[in-house]
Design a protein around this motif. Structure first.
Motif, PDB file in Angstrom:
ATOM      1  N   LEU A 363       0.861  -1.180   0.000  1.00  0.00           N
ATOM      2  CA  LEU A 363       0.000   0.000   0.000  1.00  0.00           C
ATOM      3  C   LEU A 363       0.898   1.231   0.000  1.00  0.00           C
ATOM      4  O   LEU A 363       1.547   1.538   0.995  1.00  0.00           O
ATOM      5  CB  LEU A 363      -0.900  -0.064   1.243  1.00  0.00           C
ATOM      6  CG  LEU A 363      -1.940   1.003   1.522  1.00  0.00           C
ATOM      7  CD1 LEU A 363      -2.727   1.330   0.290  1.00  0.00           C
ATOM      8  CD2 LEU A 363      -2.892   0.506   2.588  1.00  0.00           C
ATOM      9  N   VAL A 384      -1.468  -1.181  -4.104  1.00  0.00           N
ATOM     10  CA  VAL A 384      -2.532  -0.194  -3.951  1.00  0.00           C
ATOM     11  C   VAL A 384      -1.854   1.158  -3.819  1.00  0.00           C
ATOM     12  O   VAL A 384      -0.901   1.302  -3.056  1.00  0.00           O
ATOM     13  CB  VAL A 384      -3.391  -0.485  -2.708  1.00  0.00           C
ATOM     14  CG1 VAL A 384      -4.524   0.514  -2.611  1.00  0.00           C
ATOM     15  CG2 VAL A 384      -3.928  -1.893  -2.747  1.00  0.00           C
ATOM     16  N   ILE A 386      -2.240   5.366  -3.172  1.00  0.00           N
ATOM     17  CA  ILE A 386      -3.012   6.554  -2.795  1.00  0.00           C
ATOM     18  C   ILE A 386      -2.160   7.735  -3.219  1.00  0.00           C
ATOM     19  O   ILE A 386      -1.036   7.885  -2.732  1.00  0.00           O
ATOM     20  CB  ILE A 386      -3.283   6.588  -1.279  1.00  0.00           C
ATOM     21  CG1 ILE A 386      -4.022   5.329  -0.836  1.00  0.00           C
ATOM     22  CG2 ILE A 386      -4.069   7.835  -0.920  1.00  0.00           C
ATOM     23  CD1 ILE A 386      -4.254   5.257   0.642  1.00  0.00           C
ATOM     24  N   ALA A 401      -5.983   2.083  -7.562  1.00  0.00           N
ATOM     25  CA  ALA A 401      -5.397   3.395  -7.319  1.00  0.00           C
ATOM     26  C   ALA A 401      -6.488   4.342  -6.876  1.00  0.00           C
ATOM     27  O   ALA A 401      -7.607   4.306  -7.393  1.00  0.00           O
ATOM     28  CB  ALA A 401      -4.729   3.915  -8.586  1.00  0.00           C
ATOM     29  N   VAL A 402      -6.149   5.163  -5.887  1.00  0.00           N
ATOM     30  CA  VAL A 402      -7.100   6.106  -5.333  1.00  0.00           C
ATOM     31  C   VAL A 402      -6.503   7.491  -5.508  1.00  0.00           C
ATOM     32  O   VAL A 402      -5.396   7.747  -5.055  1.00  0.00           O
ATOM     33  CB  VAL A 402      -7.342   5.772  -3.852  1.00  0.00           C
ATOM     34  CG1 VAL A 402      -7.933   6.946  -3.143  1.00  0.00           C
ATOM     35  CG2 VAL A 402      -8.222   4.559  -3.719  1.00  0.00           C
ATOM     36  N   ILE A 403      -7.223   8.367  -6.197  1.00  0.00           N
ATOM     37  CA  ILE A 403      -6.711   9.716  -6.445  1.00  0.00           C
ATOM     38  C   ILE A 403      -7.339  10.634  -5.403  1.00  0.00           C
ATOM     39  O   ILE A 403      -8.525  10.980  -5.489  1.00  0.00           O
ATOM     40  CB  ILE A 403      -7.077  10.191  -7.863  1.00  0.00           C
ATOM     41  CG1 ILE A 403      -6.756   9.113  -8.887  1.00  0.00           C
ATOM     42  CG2 ILE A 403      -6.359  11.482  -8.193  1.00  0.00           C
ATOM     43  CD1 ILE A 403      -5.317   8.707  -8.937  1.00  0.00           C
ATOM     44  N   GLU A 404      -6.560  10.973  -4.405  1.00  0.00           N
ATOM     45  CA  GLU A 404      -7.119  11.727  -3.275  1.00  0.00           C
ATOM     46  C   GLU A 404      -5.950  12.132  -2.396  1.00  0.00           C
ATOM     47  O   GLU A 404      -4.898  11.512  -2.419  1.00  0.00           O
ATOM     48  CB  GLU A 404      -8.086  10.819  -2.502  1.00  0.00           C
ATOM     49  CG  GLU A 404      -8.731  11.418  -1.284  1.00  0.00           C
ATOM     50  CD  GLU A 404      -9.927  12.287  -1.626  1.00  0.00           C
ATOM     51  OE1 GLU A 404     -10.849  11.780  -2.276  1.00  0.00           O
ATOM     52  OE2 GLU A 404      -9.909  13.473  -1.255  1.00  0.00           O
ATOM     53  N   ALA A 408      -6.989  12.361   4.101  1.00  0.00           N
ATOM     54  CA  ALA A 408      -8.403  12.028   4.215  1.00  0.00           C
ATOM     55  C   ALA A 408      -8.611  10.523   4.118  1.00  0.00           C
ATOM     56  O   ALA A 408      -9.366   9.930   4.912  1.00  0.00           O
ATOM     57  CB  ALA A 408      -9.181  12.745   3.119  1.00  0.00           C
ATOM     58  N   VAL A 409      -7.919   9.878   3.162  1.00  0.00           N
ATOM     59  CA  VAL A 409      -8.110   8.435   2.973  1.00  0.00           C
ATOM     60  C   VAL A 409      -7.567   7.670   4.169  1.00  0.00           C
ATOM     61  O   VAL A 409      -8.186   6.716   4.652  1.00  0.00           O
ATOM     62  CB  VAL A 409      -7.433   7.967   1.669  1.00  0.00           C
ATOM     63  CG1 VAL A 409      -7.632   6.499   1.467  1.00  0.00           C
ATOM     64  CG2 VAL A 409      -7.968   8.736   0.495  1.00  0.00           C
ATOM     65  N   ALA A 412      -9.996   7.733   7.017  1.00  0.00           N
ATOM     66  CA  ALA A 412     -11.119   6.815   6.828  1.00  0.00           C
ATOM     67  C   ALA A 412     -10.667   5.365   7.002  1.00  0.00           C
ATOM     68  O   ALA A 412     -11.380   4.544   7.599  1.00  0.00           O
ATOM     69  CB  ALA A 412     -11.712   7.024   5.448  1.00  0.00           C
ATOM     70  N   LEU A 413      -9.463   5.050   6.508  1.00  0.00           N
ATOM     71  CA  LEU A 413      -8.929   3.688   6.646  1.00  0.00           C
ATOM     72  C   LEU A 413      -8.737   3.326   8.108  1.00  0.00           C
ATOM     73  O   LEU A 413      -9.043   2.220   8.547  1.00  0.00           O
ATOM     74  CB  LEU A 413      -7.579   3.596   5.944  1.00  0.00           C
ATOM     75  CG  LEU A 413      -7.506   2.919   4.594  1.00  0.00           C
ATOM     76  CD1 LEU A 413      -6.076   2.882   4.123  1.00  0.00           C
ATOM     77  CD2 LEU A 413      -8.067   1.513   4.661  1.00  0.00           C
ATOM     78  N   LEU A 416     -11.989   2.441   9.681  1.00  0.00           N
ATOM     79  CA  LEU A 416     -12.438   1.109   9.266  1.00  0.00           C
ATOM     80  C   LEU A 416     -11.664   0.025  10.013  1.00  0.00           C
ATOM     81  O   LEU A 416     -12.247  -0.949  10.489  1.00  0.00           O
ATOM     82  CB  LEU A 416     -12.229   0.939   7.765  1.00  0.00           C
ATOM     83  CG  LEU A 416     -13.219   1.672   6.868  1.00  0.00           C
ATOM     84  CD1 LEU A 416     -12.750   1.612   5.432  1.00  0.00           C
ATOM     85  CD2 LEU A 416     -14.586   1.049   7.003  1.00  0.00           C
ATOM     86  N   ALA A 417     -10.336   0.211  10.100  1.00  0.00           N
ATOM     87  CA  ALA A 417      -9.509  -0.804  10.762  1.00  0.00           C
ATOM     88  C   ALA A 417      -9.881  -0.917  12.227  1.00  0.00           C
ATOM     89  O   ALA A 417     -10.018  -2.024  12.770  1.00  0.00           O
ATOM     90  CB  ALA A 417      -8.040  -0.444  10.608  1.00  0.00           C
TER      91      ALA A 417
END
Lengths: 432, 258
Positions: A363, A384, A386, A401-404, A408-409, A412-413, A416-417
């Motif tokens: 990641l 992965v 970011i 792939a996350v464009i951000e 912020a990501v 949020a991760l 979730l974890a």
């Protein structure tokens, strides 16, 4: 002038000419000439049915007025792209068919993460070499059977050389279950009496299972075999310092790169009959699996970590990054920039001048992907990314792939974890 | 931990990977170390082979008062005499290395012992945590530094992984003074091994990267172009929470988050 799209088939099947396009095609000074000419790039047949090539339409005029021929098809958006794509789809490897096999060769795969490893594929390749030798010696046709336990995510069994598949699923075969797996193998042995048993000589459980089967059957296996034919086997002995050559035994544990993987045939992948419920799963199992336990993910050497959370220049909140790595139980890595700037120790650097990692999931947060870094992650399965830059190399390499912006990501991760692990804790305390 | 557990460590003669000289075997040393941790002085260390071998003194120098030797020639089969010895020894835990560093080094001996004695076998142990009420909690060493906890009933055989605690330094003097109990056993010859041809290890050929390109242009492309992972999913317009959810789902699917 049938090479131009001046004729088209109507619904009634009649060919209709379009005199205007024909005229434009003849008139090289017409402004629409090039588009009309390039539209008719399909196969063109002359009146006798011969394939005709129009040498005048090959290539294009470059910016300085010189004619260019693009043989490498680098500007794929050009004339031939559609035709090429059509061809690529049509290429289908020949199907290797085994009907009514006289015997079987069993390959018991490691299937790390539910997919065939390159080690497994090499062994399937070796099994097919043995099959070919048997066929040449008129010993009947033999099918290569892949035996795998637990969940499978593999979609390309046919290209790896699997003629028959024995997929054994069930709760009792999951995790660490050598005794249950051994009894399943014993059942297979009784039912199919395979010519050979091939195992990967690996620390992922292949060696363990093979040794158990060999000692149960009372056969002497060859371990660390690396040159195998139908009659003779060369294997390493004395911690790799000598070669032992002997007759090929029935049970073989094979080293990596013992043969080439199957590349240019497809295989049937038919399911083989096997009744899982008839496996003698008793209460007499004496090894009780308590599951994997948590280890300090940062104590795992970076080179062999399974899951790496790696930081680059795009990280601004380093406290948050460390917190997320702890929450996800990930091993921390870094790009060279992050190390040079003093945010991470040198021992955490991933890439050509740092560590070459073998993680299953990598990641990359805020790493654009210098070529030296991409070399270092060459062996990772899933990447992965970011990143804020959608055009960077890391995004091209990534499976997701996350464009951000990373902050912020990551936040949020983290949430979730934490939710995931706290619900796990809750379940555990409820069960206890 | 109750000191009543009978632990037997089986040791062999190691081989230094560079010089080829005989030495204390890496994993067997760890097996002795683990045995010493479990049962202190009452550990039994057994070697099947030549009693005159000086390397055995290195094992004895780890703090052993005595060492048991089952004498047999170099081409002998260690299995039957070890089975007989273990049957009569009231051993509850038998520790060995995963693979010997000399001989065939197939790693089959613990499995064959377990099969013939009817005991369970625990492969690649990193640590034995507790032994109580006829069961032991054992930590297995998995690849990538992971650990798995397994409960196994006594008596059992365990092979000791390189992840176990390192063997302590040996002391030369105490090693020399240790007492060797050489038992009288019948040796059995290993018949199958006599038919093998053993030679020095040939270097294995490196696998060549073959480019299967039909045209020169394709070959040029394969040699120069950057590898581009096709088919990757790119998320641009979703919210941060949705993107994070997508990443987390992938982590769950790959089972790196458990």
């Amino acid at each position: 002038m049938s090479e131009f799209p001046s004729t088209e088939a109507t619904s009634s099947g009649l060919l209709r000419r379009d005199p205007r396009t024909e005229w434009i095609a003849r008139n090289r000074l017409h402004p629409l000439h090039s588009s009309v000419v390039s539209a008719g790039q399909g196969e063109v047949r002359g009146p006798t049915g011969l394939l005709r090539k129009n040498p005048h339409v090959i290539g294009f005029i470059g910016p300085n007025g010189i004619k260019r021929i693009d043989r490498a098809n680098l500007s794929a958006a050009g004339l031939n792209s559609k035709k090429r794509a059509g061809e690529a789809k049509e290429v289908q490897l020949p199907l290797h068919v085994v009907d009514n096999p006289d015997g079987y060769i069993m390959v018991v795969a490691d299937m790390i993460g539910g997919r065939l490893t390159s080690h497994d594929k090499d062994i399937l390749g070796l099994a097919h070499q043995l099959v070919a030798e048997n066929k040449a010696a008129d010993k009947g046709n033999i099918a290569v059977v892949l035996v795998c336990f637990g969940e499978s995510k593999e979609t390309q069994f046919d290209l790896a050389g699997v003629d028959r598949l024995l997929h054994i699923t069930g709760q009792e075969f999951e995790g660490f279950a050598p005794e249950a797996r051994l009894s399943a193998l014993m059942q297979i042995e009784a039912q199919y009496k395979p010519e050979n048993w091939l195992f990967p000589d690996s620390i992922h459980g292949g060696t363990d299972l093979a040794c158990r089967l060999a000692s149960r059957l009372g056969e002497r296996p060859a371990t660390q075999a690396w040159q195998v034919t139908a009659t003779s086997t060369v294997s390493r002995g004395a911690s790799g310092s000598c070669d032992i050559s002997r007759e090929t035994p029935r049970i073989l544990m094979l080293m990596e790169e013992c043969a080439n993987a199957i590349e240019d045939t497809r295989h049937q992948v038919l399911d083989l009959e096997f009744d899982v419920n008839s496996v003698d799963t008793g209460d007499n199992y004496r090894l009780i699996d308590q599951g994997q336990i948590e280890v300090d993910s940062n104590a795992v050497p970076l080179a062999e970590a399974e899951f790496i959370l790696s930081a680059g220049n795009g990280i601004h909140n380093w406290d948050q990054f460390h917190a997320v790595a702890a929450a996800l139980r990930a091993t921390e890595g870094a790009s060279r920039v992050a190390v040079d700037d003093g945010f991470m120790p040198r021992s955490r650097q991933v890439g050509a001048s740092g560590t070459w990692v073998t993680a299953r999931v990598y990641l990359a947060v805020g790493i654009s992907g210098a070529i030296q870094h991409m070399q270092g992650i060459g062996q990772c399965d899933k990447v992965v990314a970011i990143n804020t830059d959608a055009g960077c190399d890391m995004v091209k390499r990534a499976d997701l792939a996350v464009i951000e912006d990373s902050e912020a990501v990551l936040e949020a991760l983290m949430k979730l974890a934490q939710e995931h692990y706290s619900s796990k804790e809750q379940e555990k305390s409820d069960a206890a | 931990m109750p000191p009543k557990v009978n632990v037997v460590s089986l040791v062999s003669i190691g081989r230094h990977p560079q010089s080829g000289r005989s030495r204390r075997a890496e994993q067997d040393g760890r097996a002795v170390e683990l045995g010493l941790k479990l049962s202190k002085k009452s550990l039994t260390v057994v070697h099947a082979g030549d009693a005159q071998e000086p390397v055995l003194r290195q094992y004895a120098g780890m703090g052993l008062d005595s060492l048991t030797v089952l004498p047999q020639p170099a081409d002998g089969d260690a299995l039957p005499i070890l089975v007989d010895f273990l049957k009569s020894s009231k051993a509850q835990v038998v520790l060995t290395g995963v693979r010997a560093e000399s001989g065939e080094s197939s790693g089959m001996l613990p499995y064959l012992l377990a099969e013939q004695l009817g005991w369970p076998l625990v492969p690649r142990v990193a640590e034995i945590l507790t032994i109580k009420q006829g069961a032991a909690e054992v930590l297995l060493a998995l690849p990538r530094g992971q650990r798995r906890s397994v409960i196994v009933s006594l008596p059992f055989i365990a092979t000791v992984d390189n992840a176990a605690a390192e063997a302590r330094q040996t002391a030369f003097g105490p090693g020399l003074r240790a007492d060797f109990k050489v038992l009288d056993v019948n040796s059995v010859k290993d018949e199958a091994m006599a038919t093998w041809q053993i030679s020095a290890a040939k270097p294995r050929p490196k696998r060549l990267k073959v480019v299967k390109a039909k045209t020169a242009a394709d070959r040029m492309k394969a040699a120069t172009a950057k590898p581009v992972g096709g088919g990757g999913k790119v998320m641009k317009n979703e919210t941060a929470a949705e993107k994070a959810q997508a990443i987390f789902d992938l982590l769950l699917e790959e089972k790196v988050v458990r």
